[in-house]
Enzyme design. Structure first.
Site, PDB file in Angstrom:
ATOM      1  N   HIS A 220       0.643  -0.864   0.260  1.00 58.03           N
ATOM      2  CA  HIS A 220      -0.269  -0.021  -0.160  1.00 58.03           C
ATOM      3  C   HIS A 220       1.207   1.344  -0.106  1.00 58.03           C
ATOM      4  O   HIS A 220       0.265   2.427  -0.431  1.00 58.03           O
ATOM      5  CB  HIS A 220      -1.178   0.173   1.295  1.00 58.03           C
ATOM      6  CG  HIS A 220      -1.803  -0.928   0.862  1.00 58.03           C
ATOM      7  ND1 HIS A 220      -2.326  -2.215   0.880  1.00 58.03           N
ATOM      8  CD2 HIS A 220      -3.733  -0.628   1.119  1.00 58.03           C
ATOM      9  CE1 HIS A 220      -3.229  -2.626   1.042  1.00 58.03           C
ATOM     10  NE2 HIS A 220      -4.023  -1.775   0.419  1.00 58.03           N
ATOM     11  N   SER A 224      -0.300  -0.713  -6.227  1.00 53.73           N
ATOM     12  CA  SER A 224      -0.037  -1.999  -6.924  1.00 53.73           C
ATOM     13  C   SER A 224       0.030  -1.422  -8.512  1.00 53.73           C
ATOM     14  O   SER A 224      -0.056  -0.750  -8.317  1.00 53.73           O
ATOM     15  CB  SER A 224      -1.624  -2.341  -6.555  1.00 53.73           C
ATOM     16  OG  SER A 224      -2.244  -2.874  -5.744  1.00 53.73           O
ATOM     17  N   LYS A 248     -14.726  -8.020  -8.253  1.00 58.84           N
ATOM     18  CA  LYS A 248     -14.367  -9.267  -8.798  1.00 58.84           C
ATOM     19  C   LYS A 248     -13.552 -10.158  -8.317  1.00 58.84           C
ATOM     20  O   LYS A 248     -13.595 -11.371  -8.291  1.00 58.84           O
ATOM     21  CB  LYS A 248     -13.418  -8.539  -9.826  1.00 58.84           C
ATOM     22  CG  LYS A 248     -12.363  -8.486 -10.465  1.00 58.84           C
ATOM     23  CD  LYS A 248     -10.852  -7.738 -11.061  1.00 58.84           C
ATOM     24  CE  LYS A 248     -10.893  -7.663 -13.126  1.00 58.84           C
ATOM     25  NZ  LYS A 248     -10.327  -7.711 -13.357  1.00 58.84           N
ATOM     26  N   ASP A 249     -12.760  -9.783  -6.640  1.00 53.81           N
ATOM     27  CA  ASP A 249     -12.270 -10.463  -6.158  1.00 53.81           C
ATOM     28  C   ASP A 249     -13.516 -11.715  -5.699  1.00 53.81           C
ATOM     29  O   ASP A 249     -13.471 -12.954  -5.164  1.00 53.81           O
ATOM     30  CB  ASP A 249     -11.835 -10.387  -4.970  1.00 53.81           C
ATOM     31  CG  ASP A 249     -10.151  -9.125  -4.899  1.00 53.81           C
ATOM     32  OD1 ASP A 249     -10.031  -9.511  -5.881  1.00 53.81           O
ATOM     33  OD2 ASP A 249     -10.036  -8.348  -4.064  1.00 53.81           O
ATOM     34  N   GLU A 292       5.412 -34.259  -1.054  1.00 55.58           N
ATOM     35  CA  GLU A 292       4.339 -33.676  -1.175  1.00 55.58           C
ATOM     36  C   GLU A 292       4.809 -32.897  -2.969  1.00 55.58           C
ATOM     37  O   GLU A 292       5.826 -32.982  -3.187  1.00 55.58           O
ATOM     38  CB  GLU A 292       3.899 -32.461  -0.829  1.00 55.58           C
ATOM     39  CG  GLU A 292       2.712 -33.509   0.735  1.00 55.58           C
ATOM     40  CD  GLU A 292       1.622 -34.219   0.009  1.00 55.58           C
ATOM     41  OE1 GLU A 292       1.687 -34.544  -1.110  1.00 55.58           O
ATOM     42  OE2 GLU A 292       0.386 -33.787   1.052  1.00 55.58           O
TER      43      GLU A 292
END
Length: 423
Positions: A220, A224, A248-249, A292
């Site tokens: 921040h 972005s 959107k998220d 894994e």
């Protein structure tokens, strides 16, 4: 970054005003994910994966805390407490166990996409170096947490995975064997190892959450990044985070939960190993020991070293495995190109997709038996992996001729006949 045009938080409700004056938490949330945080208007769905990583971590913490209430961290009871107690006797225990196990895989899928998005769009470049560095720290903590969690079911692959992976520390001269014994609490995985791995596996997700807060805080400050790599210049280049990107998220979270539900309810063991449903037996070595799937590329790098040269091959493998991750810390200074986005860097874009293919082949090799073919492939791909960051990227950043950049984000989104700035 200061956004003069950002909407300021002004509570209208007297209670909220009283709270904000004494504890400005509402103001903090508003400025972090509300209308007070302007975001570039051209973000695509690859920018959803940061939020999805937060959702995946939340699932892991919630399911993990409940599972910890029923788990017994002893070699005699761990396997039964999971496959008998949790899976059969605890209400919805089967769901919690499968959600936690597959949630780890979904977490790594999301984070891998998030990392490669950063590599493609140059999100590691100034002024966002600290965002990238904290992201690599999160990745390292995730790997440590996942490894310790893989040991807890105390199946065959859990035991022998811990035996093999911790055994590589013994390759370190002088102090290696001491470090291995210190990690395990003994000469082989047993109660001491289970207890300390369980404690750290429980605590590290909260450490990850704390570093994520720092990660978001660091983000921040400069704001972005975006697909063009061009910094915002005025109000026309941004939109408020809420409601545009919360919606959107939200769509991205919905898709994520659908895929996650399909995995949990229909294919719960698809990403696991069948040998882990056999109780750990120190006297019976599995035919093929693998970690894994999300560790496979690094495991392939580890196994790529087969000959002693100045140092033992085992030590070279350990150094290369850890070096392949630590190398990411230096990326902001290895790539000196002033252009961020690979959309405007044709040579770098080709190298990026070759790297993606290289990592996928490494993963394939790491999950396969150590036959001569896969060892040779691992050696070739491991060599390219290091060459990409240490040789190819620095050379490309020096000699590449990028495409012209748009003057602003708005120009890139809406189009204009105005002249463009050269890179």
């Amino acid at each position: 970054m200061s956004f003069p045009w950002a909407k300021q938080y002004e509570p209208n409700n007297p209670v909220m005003k009283w709270v904000d004056d004494r504890l400005p938490l509402p103001r903090f949330v508003y400025n972090a994910v509300g209308a007070g945080y302007p975001v570039p208007r051209n973000l695509n769905y690859f920018w959803n994966f940061g939020v999805l990583a937060g959702v995946a971590l939340t699932i892991q913490i919630l399911t993990g805390v409940i599972l910890a209430m029923h788990y017994h961290s002893s070699a005699a009871e761990a396997f039964v407490s999971i496959n008998g107690g949790i899976m059969r006797d605890v209400n919805a225990g089967w769901f919690l166990r499968f959600a936690h196990a597959n949630g780890a895989s979904m977490f790594f899928i999301v984070v891998y996409i998030h990392i490669f998005r950063g590599l493609f769009y140059g999100s590691y470049k100034a002024p966002r170096e600290m965002v990238w560095l904290l992201g690599v720290v999160i990745f390292l903590l995730m790997m440590a947490t996942a490894f310790m969690g893989y040991v807890l079911p105390w199946g065959q692959m859990s035991f022998w995975g811990a035996q093999v992976i911790t055994g590589f520390f013994s390759a370190i001269p002088v102090v290696g064997e001491w470090i291995r014994i210190w990690l395990l609490g003994g000469y082989a995985p047993d109660d001491a190892a289970l207890n300390r791995f369980f404690s750290l596996h429980y605590l590290l997700p909260f450490v990850i959450a704390g570093v994520i807060i720092l990660h978001i805080w660091a983000l921040h400050i400069p704001g972005s990044s975006n697909p063009t790599g061009v910094e915002v210049k005025d109000e026309q280049d941004t939109v408020p985070f809420h409601p545009y990107y919360t919606a959107k998220d939200g769509f991205g979270v919905g898709v994520f939960l659908i895929l996650f539900s399909i995995l949990v309810f229909f294919y719960p063991d698809a990403l696991g190993h069948p040998d882990n449903y056999i109780v750990a037996n120190p006297l019976s070595t599995p035919a093929h020991i693998v970690p894994e799937w999300y560790f496979w590329p690094f495991y392939a790098i580890l196994r790529a070293f087969t000959a002693d040269f100045l140092l033992p091959a085992k030590l070279w493998g350990v150094l290369a495995m850890f070096g392949s991750i630590l190398l990411l810390f230096f990326l902001p200074w290895l790539d000196k190109s002033p252009v961020r986005s690979a959309n405007y860097r044709p040579m770098y874009r080709i190298a990026f997709w070759v790297l993606v293919a290289d990592v996928l082949v490494l993963g394939w090799c790491g999950g396969s038996a150590a036959t001569p073919l896969y060892i040779i492939l691992s050696q070739i791909c491991a060599a390219y992996y290091f060459a990409h960051f240490l040789i190819i990227v620095p050379i490309i950043s020096r000699f590449e001729r990028p495409r012209p950049l748009p003057n602003s984000i708005t120009e890139a989104v809406l189009g204009t006949s105005a002249p463009v700035a050269t890179a």
